[in-house]
Design an enzyme around this catalytic site. Structure first.
Site: not given
Ligand SMILES: Nc1ncnc2c1ncn2[C@@H]1O[C@H](COP(=O)(O)OP(=O)(O)OP(=O)(O)O)[C@@H](O)[C@H]1O
Length: 484
Positions: A59, A78, A188
């Site tokens: 997104g 977000k 990540d």
């Protein structure tokens, strides 16, 4: 005031409302709608998006204001916006990860100063632009970290010093120790997900790929959300992930920060080994810790962030006497003092063979290497002219020249002198040889009455030939180390 429409398909997202420039009017104002697509602009009645910060895997992120705070506090909104190419299962997974990010931020962010706080998480149902149906959007509002992420820092400033990378490593290991102790794996870690705040504090961002570790069959299974180059083999293959999965990605992040090279340049896929030390050398202690974190198999790495921190502290202790450039103070999290329950029995065990420990030479990035070679050549030529003019081509003269050259090379390898220093030193030596006739005795007889031109020509020749020899040696070194 400018308001940015968050609907992904809005043709003209920038809206201008002059009546909102006044703060007290803004706080009392009724809902505003996008002049182009009719989308609500006061999200959940209070969050006002000002501009797009960027678009990630799932997104968009917007810089926004919270109109219900006295200072109209900045925040990051977000929007969950998965790619339209996702199948129903992948879509479900993506939505689950977005919700997980909110859960983790709520649980961890509000407890740890280096993880953004969660402010809100809500859905918004709005009429569709194209049909008479409705569209549902999911928003996550979090603390805005005013700073620059390390992806951008690398781009702007180039490779970081060993000291700066060590600070990132220590700080992120402390955050990861906390994250892992709460049963979560980030999955990540990469430069763009580590932010350096204006206050110089480091923050870990983007918990959109987090994995909650639960006990049970199939738990901790990788979902295929990762960044190629940073993810270790177990994550790439969709296998189980562990705290050491994050340690691997953090070590990759550190070697990328040290070298400013893409991961593909640092990893030899033929031998499956990390070859970052060919690009940049650091103190052996830090190299040993990074290489252990870069092991291909999870059980060969440190088993916890605390264990890695403890090893780093131990190595810093060992190195602090002989290496003055080593930061004296490393403050691991309190837990690092005691061995973690997950720690392997032998934290000092040498790295398994898959992460290559190359012989220690301070080969840096190519431009730095060529610059250093050129400087060494030019400076060597100038020093030769000066010393042999003063001391003659005697044993004493040769010994002095050789000694000075060795000192110069060591100073460069230890990065005590670099970049501008090299220019200044070469400039001073050049000026001395060019301006003091006493330093030109050796070349005067062969200069044909033009000592200045001869000195310059000799210095340039020495520089060029040293570059050529150094490049040749570098190629041979690379070839031999690849064969080995
Ligand atoms: N809490 C925050 N404070 C300040 N900037 C942020 C914050 N969270 C995200 N950003 C910035 O917003 C931009 C988009 O972030 P986002 O996490 O959506 O995607 P990404 O990290 O760029 O990509 P990906 O999700 O694929 O890793 C990035 O530039 C990021 O640095």
């Amino acid at each position: 005031m400018q308001l940015y429409c968050t609907r992904p398909s809005c043709p003209r997202p920038v809206n201008q409302f002059d009546d909102l420039d006044n703060h007290s009017a803004l706080k009392k104002a009724q809902q505003k709608y996008c002049t182009s697509c009719g989308m609500e602009l006061f999200l959940s009645g209070r969050y006002l998006s000002e501009r797009l910060l960027g678009q990630g895997g799932f997104g968009s992120a917007f810089l926004a204001r919270d109109r219900y705070t006295p200072t109209l506090r900045h925040c990051v909104v977000k929007l969950f916006q998965p790619s339209s190419s996702l199948g129903p299962k992948q879509l479900q997974m993506a939505q689950m990860l977005f919700e997980r990010e909110a859960e983790v931020l709520e649980q961890l962010g509000n407890q740890h100063p280096q993880i953004p706080n969660l402010y809100a998480f809500f859905p918004l149902v709005v009429p569709s632009l194209r049909s008479d149906q409705c569209e549902e959007y999911f928003y996550l509002v979090q603390e805005f970290i005013d700073g620059e992420d390390f992806g951008k820092i690398l781009h702007r400033r180039g490779p970081l010093s060993e000291k700066a990378v060590r600070a990132v490593l220590v700080s992120m290991l402390q955050v990861l120790a906390f994250v892992h102790q709460h049963g979560t794996i980030h999955r990540d870690i990469k430069p763009s997900n580590i932010m350096k705040g204006r206050n110089n504090e480091l923050y870990l961002l983007d918990f959109g790929a987090v994995k909650q570790v639960t006990v049970g069959p199939g738990s901790g299974q990788s979902t295929g959300i990762y960044t190629t180059g940073y993810a270790p083999p177990e994550q790439m293959s969709g296998g189980q992930v562990f705290p050491s999965t994050d340690l691997y990605a953090l070590a990759v992040t550190c070697v990328v920060l040290l070298t400013n090279q893409p991961t593909a340049e640092l990893f030899d896929s033929y031998t499956h080994t990390w070859r970052w030390q060919e690009q940049h050398q650091v103190s052996p202690g830090l190299a040993a810790v990074l290489n252990r974190m870069l092991q291909a198999t999870p059980n060969s790495r440190y088993q916890s962030a605390d264990e890695a921190l403890a090893a780093l502290t131990r190595e810093a202790g060992k190195m602090s006497v002989p290496n003055p450039s080593f930061p004296a103070q490393i403050s691991p999290s309190p837990a690092a003092a005691a061995p973690s329950p997950l720690a392997s029995p032998s934290p000092t065990a040498p790295p398994a063979p898959s992460a290559t420990l190359l012989p220690t030479s301070r080969l840096s990035s190519l431009p730095a290497f060529l610059g250093a070679a050129a400087f060494t050549g030019v400076e060597g030529g100038l020093l030769a002219i000066a010393i042999f003019s003063l001391l003659g081509t005697t044993l004493l003269g040769s010994g002095t020249w050789l000694g000075l050259m060795i000192i110069l090379i060591i100073l460069q390898l230890r990065r005590i002198i670099e970049r501008l220093d090299l220019l200044v030193i070469a400039g001073i030596s050049g000026a001395a040889v060019l301006l003091l006739p006493r330093l030109q005795q050796v070349i005067l007889p062969v200069s044909g009455g033009q000592p200045m031109q001869t000195v310059l020509m000799l210095a340039i020749l020495a520089g060029l030939s040293t570059v050529a020899i150094a490049v040749l040696f570098r190629l041979i070194f690379r070839l031999v180390s690849r064969l080995i």
